[in-house]
Design a protein around this motif. Sequence first.
Motif, PDB file in Angstrom:
ATOM      1  N   ASN A   1       0.853  -1.180   0.000  1.00 51.78           N
ATOM      2  CA  ASN A   1       0.000   0.000   0.000  1.00 51.78           C
ATOM      3  C   ASN A   1       0.892   1.235   0.000  1.00 51.78           C
ATOM      4  OD1 ASN A   1      -1.274   2.252   1.283  1.00 51.78           O
ATOM      5  ND2 ASN A   1      -2.806   0.924   2.200  1.00 51.78           N
ATOM      6  N   ILE A   2       0.712   2.100  -0.955  1.00 49.99           N
ATOM      7  CA  ILE A   2       1.548   3.297  -1.123  1.00 49.99           C
ATOM      8  C   ILE A   2       1.368   4.258   0.047  1.00 49.99           C
ATOM      9  CG2 ILE A   2       1.924   5.347  -2.550  1.00 49.99           C
ATOM     10  CD1 ILE A   2       1.301   3.623  -4.990  1.00 49.99           C
ATOM     11  N   GLY A   3       0.123   4.420   0.522  1.00 55.12           N
ATOM     12  CA  GLY A   3      -0.140   5.320   1.647  1.00 55.12           C
ATOM     13  C   GLY A   3       0.629   4.912   2.896  1.00 55.12           C
ATOM     14  N   LYS A   4       0.671   3.622   3.167  1.00 58.68           N
ATOM     15  CA  LYS A   4       1.382   3.123   4.355  1.00 58.68           C
ATOM     16  C   LYS A   4       2.893   3.333   4.201  1.00 58.68           C
ATOM     17  CE  LYS A   4       1.477   1.147   8.335  1.00 58.68           C
ATOM     18  NZ  LYS A   4       1.162   1.942   9.506  1.00 58.68           N
ATOM     19  N   LYS A   5       3.408   3.133   2.990  1.00 58.34           N
ATOM     20  CA  LYS A   5       4.844   3.354   2.747  1.00 58.34           C
ATOM     21  C   LYS A   5       5.201   4.830   2.933  1.00 58.34           C
ATOM     22  CE  LYS A   5       5.660  -0.563  -0.261  1.00 58.34           C
ATOM     23  NZ  LYS A   5       6.009  -1.040  -1.590  1.00 58.34           N
ATOM     24  N   ALA A   6       4.343   5.716   2.465  1.00 51.93           N
ATOM     25  CA  ALA A   6       4.579   7.161   2.643  1.00 51.93           C
ATOM     26  C   ALA A   6       4.548   7.516   4.124  1.00 51.93           C
ATOM     27  CB  ALA A   6       3.552   7.965   1.865  1.00 51.93           C
ATOM     28  N   GLU A   7       3.589   6.943   4.851  1.00 52.09           N
ATOM     29  CA  GLU A   7       3.487   7.202   6.286  1.00 52.09           C
ATOM     30  C   GLU A   7       4.740   6.708   7.021  1.00 52.09           C
ATOM     31  OE1 GLU A   7       0.712   5.742  10.023  1.00 52.09           O
ATOM     32  OE2 GLU A   7      -0.178   5.802   8.023  1.00 52.09           O
ATOM     33  N   ASN A   8       5.218   5.517   6.651  1.00 50.69           N
ATOM     34  CA  ASN A   8       6.439   4.975   7.268  1.00 50.69           C
ATOM     35  C   ASN A   8       7.658   5.833   6.951  1.00 50.69           C
ATOM     36  OD1 ASN A   8       5.051   2.854   8.433  1.00 50.69           O
ATOM     37  ND2 ASN A   8       5.530   1.411   6.795  1.00 50.69           N
ATOM     38  N   LEU A   9       7.731   6.333   5.730  1.00 51.80           N
ATOM     39  CA  LEU A   9       8.843   7.205   5.345  1.00 51.80           C
ATOM     40  C   LEU A   9       8.809   8.500   6.151  1.00 51.80           C
ATOM     41  CD1 LEU A   9      11.235   7.595   3.408  1.00 51.80           C
ATOM     42  CD2 LEU A   9       9.633   8.647   1.805  1.00 51.80           C
ATOM     43  N   TYR A  10       7.613   9.081   6.293  1.00 52.78           N
ATOM     44  CA  TYR A  10       7.455  10.303   7.086  1.00 52.78           C
ATOM     45  C   TYR A  10       7.850  10.047   8.537  1.00 52.78           C
ATOM     46  CZ  TYR A  10       5.229  14.360   9.209  1.00 52.78           C
ATOM     47  OH  TYR A  10       4.993  15.504   9.908  1.00 52.78           O
ATOM     48  N   GLN A  11       7.371   8.939   9.112  1.00 56.13           N
ATOM     49  CA  GLN A  11       7.701   8.581  10.491  1.00 56.13           C
ATOM     50  C   GLN A  11       9.205   8.359  10.639  1.00 56.13           C
ATOM     51  OE1 GLN A  11       5.590   8.363  13.241  1.00 56.13           O
ATOM     52  NE2 GLN A  11       7.491   8.184  14.334  1.00 56.13           N
ATOM     53  N   GLY A  12       9.824   7.765   9.635  1.00 51.89           N
ATOM     54  CA  GLY A  12      11.270   7.539   9.676  1.00 51.89           C
ATOM     55  C   GLY A  12      12.037   8.849   9.747  1.00 51.89           C
ATOM     56  N   GLY A  13      11.567   9.862   9.020  1.00 47.43           N
ATOM     57  CA  GLY A  13      12.209  11.184   9.083  1.00 47.43           C
ATOM     58  C   GLY A  13      12.105  11.773  10.473  1.00 47.43           C
ATOM     59  N   ASP A  14      10.929  11.648  11.093  1.00 46.58           N
ATOM     60  CA  ASP A  14      10.755  12.117  12.474  1.00 46.58           C
ATOM     61  C   ASP A  14      11.699  11.380  13.415  1.00 46.58           C
ATOM     62  OD1 ASP A  14       8.830  13.965  11.862  1.00 46.58           O
ATOM     63  OD2 ASP A  14       7.172  12.909  12.830  1.00 46.58           O
ATOM     64  N   ASP A  15      11.823  10.074  13.215  1.00 45.69           N
ATOM     65  CA  ASP A  15      12.675   9.269  14.090  1.00 45.69           C
ATOM     66  C   ASP A  15      14.144   9.668  13.976  1.00 45.69           C
ATOM     67  OD1 ASP A  15      10.421   7.939  14.928  1.00 45.69           O
ATOM     68  OD2 ASP A  15      10.805   6.121  13.747  1.00 45.69           O
ATOM     69  N   ILE A  16      14.577   9.994  12.775  1.00 44.73           N
ATOM     70  CA  ILE A  16      15.971  10.424  12.584  1.00 44.73           C
ATOM     71  C   ILE A  16      16.241  11.687  13.396  1.00 44.73           C
ATOM     72  CG2 ILE A  16      17.570  11.430  10.887  1.00 44.73           C
ATOM     73  CD1 ILE A  16      16.418   9.349   8.878  1.00 44.73           C
ATOM     74  N   TRP A  17      15.304  12.653  13.364  1.00 46.61           N
ATOM     75  CA  TRP A  17      15.484  13.890  14.124  1.00 46.61           C
ATOM     76  C   TRP A  17      15.462  13.639  15.619  1.00 46.61           C
ATOM     77  CZ3 TRP A  17      17.926  17.745  12.406  1.00 46.61           C
ATOM     78  CH2 TRP A  17      17.875  18.070  11.069  1.00 46.61           C
ATOM     79  N   LYS A  18      14.654  12.688  16.054  1.00 47.15           N
ATOM     80  CA  LYS A  18      14.619  12.365  17.484  1.00 47.15           C
ATOM     81  C   LYS A  18      15.939  11.742  17.924  1.00 47.15           C
ATOM     82  CE  LYS A  18       9.658  11.955  17.676  1.00 47.15           C
ATOM     83  NZ  LYS A  18       8.553  11.082  17.382  1.00 47.15           N
ATOM     84  N   ILE A  19      16.494  10.868  17.094  1.00 47.24           N
ATOM     85  CA  ILE A  19      17.786  10.256  17.411  1.00 47.24           C
ATOM     86  C   ILE A  19      18.875  11.331  17.457  1.00 47.24           C
ATOM     87  CG2 ILE A  19      19.584   8.701  16.534  1.00 47.24           C
ATOM     88  CD1 ILE A  19      17.196   6.968  15.418  1.00 47.24           C
ATOM     89  N   TYR A  20      18.883  12.215  16.460  1.00 49.29           N
ATOM     90  CA  TYR A  20      19.854  13.311  16.438  1.00 49.29           C
ATOM     91  C   TYR A  20      19.727  14.164  17.696  1.00 49.29           C
ATOM     92  CZ  TYR A  20      21.919  17.806  15.408  1.00 49.29           C
ATOM     93  OH  TYR A  20      22.648  18.960  15.493  1.00 49.29           O
ATOM     94  N   ASN A  21      18.500  14.543  18.049  1.00 49.33           N
ATOM     95  CA  ASN A  21      18.290  15.364  19.246  1.00 49.33           C
ATOM     96  C   ASN A  21      18.721  14.631  20.508  1.00 49.33           C
ATOM     97  OD1 ASN A  21      16.996  18.095  18.850  1.00 49.33           O
ATOM     98  ND2 ASN A  21      15.773  16.861  17.469  1.00 49.33           N
ATOM     99  N   PHE A  22      18.458  13.335  20.578  1.00 44.17           N
ATOM    100  CA  PHE A  22      18.876  12.548  21.733  1.00 44.17           C
ATOM    101  C   PHE A  22      20.395  12.603  21.889  1.00 44.17           C
ATOM    102  CE2 PHE A  22      20.565   8.449  23.200  1.00 44.17           C
ATOM    103  CZ  PHE A  22      20.131   8.476  24.520  1.00 44.17           C
TER     104      PHE A  22
END
Length: 187
Positions: A1-22
């Motif tokens: 499902n393309i929508g789920k892949k886009a959502e996972n990609l968006y969430q992955g970007g958020d996670d990268i920033w959280k790791i960087y901030n940590f």
Amino acid sequence: NIGKKAENLYQGGDDIWKIYNFKFEQNKLANALRGSDEVEQISYLTKQTPEQVRNRINMGESFDVNRLIKEEAADIVRNTVPNYNLAPEFIKGIRKLPVGNFVAFPYEIIRTGVNTINRGFNELASTNKEIQKIGMRRLMGNMAVAYAIPKATYEFGKYMTGATDEQVQAYKRSFAAPWEKNADLIP
């Protein structure tokens, strides 16, 4: 499902920033506490008085300062970086309504903004000069984002267009959409 892949990609970007901030917060804390003795470090990280920490150590308790630094850095990120999973059930419920899709965003902006200010004041109250500097930078950054940048953008827009405050207010009164009437507009 393309929508789920886009959502996972968006969430992955958020996670990268959280790791960087940590990692960033972890390094700031470690550097700020480096000059303090172990009791002062533990006192700050556990929010206990030095006497309480000494009593716990005398009773045989041991502390892992590096683990405490990681826990504190994680707490900072959890409370000062938007995390839509932390929205209360009420907000999550509004998201399900046809008009409430993005209600979690303003909620998170308010939650993290208040937590950032609170954190900055607590850091300013520290006896550790380096922690005080972190608090001052945190508060100044918050002030820049919340006031200085929007004000400068508005003034730059006026300068570039030749608009005046009176013209902006007249537009709001006469032509602006209802949601623009109390908004900060950039000419």
